[in-house]
Write a protein that holds these residues in place. Structure first.
Motif, short mmCIF file in Angstrom:
data_model
loop_
_atom_site.label_atom_id
_atom_site.label_comp_id
_atom_site.label_asym_id
_atom_site.label_seq_id
_atom_site.Cartn_x
_atom_site.Cartn_y
_atom_site.Cartn_z
N SER A 134 23.54 4.24 -12.34
CA SER A 134 22.12 4.66 -12.31
C SER A 134 21.35 4.33 -13.58
CB SER A 134 22.04 6.17 -12.05
OG SER A 134 22.71 6.54 -10.88
N THR A 135 21.48 3.11 -14.07
CA THR A 135 20.74 2.74 -15.29
C THR A 135 19.29 2.32 -15.02
OG1 THR A 135 21.58 0.47 -15.14
CG2 THR A 135 22.84 2.02 -16.50
N GLY A 136 18.92 2.06 -13.76
CA GLY A 136 17.65 1.41 -13.46
C GLY A 136 16.41 2.16 -13.91
N ILE A 137 16.25 3.43 -13.51
CA ILE A 137 15.04 4.18 -13.85
C ILE A 137 14.92 4.32 -15.36
CG2 ILE A 137 13.99 6.48 -13.82
CD1 ILE A 137 14.81 6.76 -10.92
N ALA A 138 16.02 4.70 -16.01
CA ALA A 138 15.96 4.91 -17.46
C ALA A 138 15.65 3.62 -18.20
CB ALA A 138 17.28 5.50 -17.95
N SER A 190 18.39 20.56 -13.79
CA SER A 190 19.04 19.29 -13.45
C SER A 190 18.07 18.12 -13.48
CB SER A 190 19.69 19.37 -12.07
OG SER A 190 18.73 19.21 -11.05
N ASP A 191 18.69 16.94 -13.56
CA ASP A 191 17.95 15.70 -13.33
C ASP A 191 17.56 15.65 -11.86
OD1 ASP A 191 18.64 15.07 -15.99
OD2 ASP A 191 20.54 14.21 -15.33
N THR A 192 16.96 14.55 -11.45
CA THR A 192 16.41 14.50 -10.10
C THR A 192 16.69 13.16 -9.43
OG1 THR A 192 14.31 13.85 -11.12
CG2 THR A 192 14.53 16.15 -10.43
N ASN A 193 16.75 13.21 -8.10
CA ASN A 193 16.65 12.00 -7.29
C ASN A 193 15.19 11.86 -6.89
OD1 ASN A 193 19.45 11.54 -7.34
ND2 ASN A 193 19.77 12.92 -5.60
N ALA A 240 0.86 -1.19 0.00
CA ALA A 240 0.00 0.00 0.00
C ALA A 240 0.89 1.23 0.00
CB ALA A 240 -0.93 0.01 1.21
N HIS A 241 0.50 2.23 -0.77
CA HIS A 241 1.26 3.47 -0.83
C HIS A 241 0.83 4.42 0.28
CE1 HIS A 241 3.35 2.68 -4.61
NE2 HIS A 241 2.23 2.16 -5.08
N PRO A 242 1.79 5.24 0.78
CA PRO A 242 3.20 5.32 0.38
C PRO A 242 4.00 4.17 0.97
CG PRO A 242 2.77 6.85 2.16
CD PRO A 242 1.45 6.25 1.80
N ARG A 243 4.95 3.65 0.19
CA ARG A 243 5.79 2.57 0.67
C ARG A 243 7.23 2.80 0.22
NH1 ARG A 243 6.92 1.17 -4.32
NH2 ARG A 243 5.55 -0.07 -5.62
N PHE A 244 8.14 2.21 0.99
CA PHE A 244 9.57 2.40 0.73
C PHE A 244 9.97 1.70 -0.56
CE2 PHE A 244 13.93 0.67 1.24
CZ PHE A 244 14.63 1.86 1.34
N ALA A 245 10.84 2.35 -1.33
CA ALA A 245 11.40 1.74 -2.53
C ALA A 245 12.69 2.44 -2.86
CB ALA A 245 10.42 1.83 -3.71
N ILE A 246 13.61 1.72 -3.48
CA ILE A 246 14.81 2.34 -4.02
C ILE A 246 14.75 2.24 -5.54
CG2 ILE A 246 16.24 2.04 -1.98
CD1 ILE A 246 17.50 -0.39 -3.38
N GLY A 247 15.82 2.69 -6.20
CA GLY A 247 15.77 2.93 -7.63
C GLY A 247 15.36 4.39 -7.79
N GLU A 248 16.29 5.31 -7.39
CA GLU A 248 15.90 6.69 -7.13
C GLU A 248 16.65 7.72 -7.97
OE1 GLU A 248 15.43 5.92 -2.35
OE2 GLU A 248 17.38 5.72 -3.35
N SER A 274 11.89 15.32 -3.68
CA SER A 274 12.85 14.92 -4.71
C SER A 274 14.21 15.50 -4.32
CB SER A 274 12.43 15.43 -6.09
OG SER A 274 12.42 16.85 -6.12
N GLY A 275 15.18 15.35 -5.19
CA GLY A 275 16.49 15.92 -4.94
C GLY A 275 17.13 16.38 -6.23
N ILE A 276 18.07 17.32 -6.11
CA ILE A 276 18.81 17.80 -7.28
C ILE A 276 19.87 16.77 -7.65
CG2 ILE A 276 20.33 19.62 -8.16
CD1 ILE A 276 19.03 21.48 -6.04
N LYS A 277 19.92 16.41 -8.94
CA LYS A 277 20.98 15.52 -9.41
C LYS A 277 21.66 16.15 -10.61
CE LYS A 277 22.33 11.23 -11.37
NZ LYS A 277 21.97 10.13 -12.26
N ARG A 278 22.77 16.85 -10.33
CA ARG A 278 23.48 17.56 -11.38
C ARG A 278 24.35 16.63 -12.24
NH1 ARG A 278 24.68 22.83 -11.10
NH2 ARG A 278 25.54 22.39 -13.17
#
Length: 518
Positions: A350-354, A130-133, A44-52, A92-96
């Motif tokens: 960081s290939t996972g999301i893409a 920038s991209d994002t976390n 159930a959301h919100p739930r923890f996940a990685i791949g960020e 989110s986060g800044i990913k330069r």
């Protein structure tokens, strides 16, 4: 509460199983194409996940999905600035870019004016661009809210425990809150990112043909000191850095493997140790003890975590067995898996999301090209091509990643080999930017390129040989010759000045060079 109550044999065109970002976006796209869609989630959301950790490739695909499937709100999530303008409530986060620091056990981090133990590769020109976390608890929950808003049937806390293919339809038996439910669909799209549903489909999964061998210990933390603060406290200049390294995918290279650090704008930091298999067996079996032993071995990193604690969500450390896996099949009669379900290599680069988004894009195209019907010979042919492409992509990512692990004990060697990943990424980005990308024939990360995979294979063989040389130090002459060969090999595709001797491991690029379409 879910939008669908317990029911029996309600029929759907397509059931998407797994409501992470990829599953939700797939369901939303299919709904826009006119299909009757069911989205199923076991938690159930919100739930923890990685791949960020997002990348320019991921952002380009998000923008293309937003335009092609009339999901205009999605476009704002492709850059940090527009994300903050439209959805600041979604953390989110800044990913330069990508940042790498090489540490030695028992010693504080040290470098020099030539940045001989640092590598920063910028992927954008400003924080706004920038991209994002991705803070997945927020983003995944937001996407599910858009699924509900679209009127798509969604059930959470639901586990599918039985699958039968009958007369061209799947009969799915599921359990939700101790209640048994049955659903029916012509197609199943597996977006779970795990092997459970594949096993019910009779599809095995293993990793024997993948070279990379790592496991992970990870969580979300609060109170983690910024790395830039530590550098300044110890008089290590960041004056010529292209960005604040805390606003990036931060890689701390260690003898045991490496530590990722991704910061979000809600005070939480995602951090995880990725450990080579041989090193993990030398550590305590207990995950807390293993984490503590590795972190404390590196004084600079230990200082970052001195006042840190595990975040309330998830409230614990997680540990994995071997990360690498590859399914025997990616598609079959009435079913298909997204790339992260089909296999996984490693978080490095960081290939996972893409890769996941490239799968969403291709599967939506497959169902779009069916002329509004769920059965299509063209779709079958495309999915067979998709399966071959995903396997090729996983093998290619494996080469790019495992070569970096082999090179890791010598940072010059690591830096040189890592440029192969950036070469492949730039080529793929430029293809999309120029409008020459062919969804039916172009593989993710240029894994199907006529020459790039072959040159990576050659370099992988060389780095394997170099890293096997006796002694603890690799001769400087060996490093220099390898660097010269790699620079020459990537020259036809190197539009960003990679391995330029006048750039001391600090790469600053324009958005255009990095394929950042608007």
């Amino acid at each position: 509460m879910p939008t669908v109550s317990a029911m029996t044999d309600k029929g759907y065109d397509i059931a998407v199983v797994g409501a992470g970002f990829a599953g939700s976006l797939t369901a939303l796209g299919l709904d826009q194409l006119g299909y009757n869609v069911l989205l199923v989630e076991k938690e159930a959301h919100p739930r923890f996940a990685i791949g960020e950790s997002s990348t320019p490739i991921a952002d380009m695909i998000l923008r293309d999905l937003a335009g092609r499937y009339d999901l205009s709100w999605l476009h704002s999530f492709s850059r940090y600035g527009s994300w903050q303008d439209h959805h600041p409530e979604v953390a989110s986060g800044i990913k330069r870019g990508f940042s790498y620091y090489s540490h030695q056990g028992g010693r504080p981090f040290r470098t020099d004016e030539a940045h001989s133990r640092e590598l920063l590769v910028a992927a954008s020109v400003s924080n706004r661009q920038s991209d994002t976390n991705w803070y997945r608890p927020d983003l995944d929950a937001f996407l599910v809210s858009k699924v509900r808003e679209a009127g798509i049937d969604y059930v959470d806390r639901t586990t599918i425990f039985s699958l039968d293919r009958i007369a061209g339809h799947w009969k799915m038996r599921a359990r939700r809150d101790k209640k048994l439910t049955t659903y029916s669909s012509a197609w199943i799209i597996d977006a779970t990112g795990s092997t459970a549903l594949l096993r019910q489909l009779g599809v095995g999964s293993g990793g024997a043909d993948l070279r990379t061998r790592t496991s992970a210990i990870y969580s979300h933390f609060t109170g983690v000191k910024p790395w830039q603060s530590w550098l300044r406290e110890h008089n290590i200049s960041t004056a010529d850095y292209p960005y604040n390294p805390d606003f990036s995918a931060l890689h701390h290279l260690m003898e045991e493997g490496w530590l990722w650090m991704l910061r979000f704008n809600n005070g939480i930091t995602s951090a995880g140790l990725v450990l080579e298999q041989g090193k993990r067996t030398q550590l305590p079996a207990n995950k807390q003890a293993a984490w503590k032993q590795v972190i404390e071995r590196y004084p600079s990193i230990a200082n970052l975590f001195e006042k840190a604690s595990v975040a309330e969500l998830p409230g614990q450390l997680f540990s994995t067995q071997r990360l690498q896996r590859r399914a025997q099949k990616v598609a079959g009669e009435g079913w298909v898996a997204l790339p992260h379900t089909a296999g996984f290599v490693d978080p490095l680069h960081s290939t996972g999301i893409a890769h996941s988004l490239s799968g969403v894009e291709r599967l939506l195209y497959a169902f779009e090209s069916g002329g509004g019907t769920v059965s299509s010979q063209h779709r079958s042919d495309f999915l067979a091509t998709y399966e071959r492409a995903v396997f090729r992509e996983l093998r290619f990512i494996d080469l790019l990643v495992d070569g970096c692990y082999k090179a890791r004990r010598n940072f010059d060697l690591f830096t040189t080999y890592s440029m192969l990943y950036f070469t492949a990424a730039i080529d793929y980005e430029q293809k999309r930017l120029r409008g020459s990308f062919d969804i039916e024939n172009n593989a993710f990360l240029s894994a199907d390129h006529a020459r790039i995979p072959a040159l990576v294979q050659r370099c992988y063989g060389e780095v394997t040989e170099i890293s096997s040389l006796p002694g603890t130090a690799i001769p400087e002459e060996v490093n220099e010759k390898f660097r010269a060969r790699v620079k020459k090999a990537i020259a036809p595709y190197n539009s960003a000045g990679l391995l330029d001797p006048d750039i001391p491991n600090m790469y600053e690029h324009t958005a255009a060079e990095w394929g950042s379409n608007t």
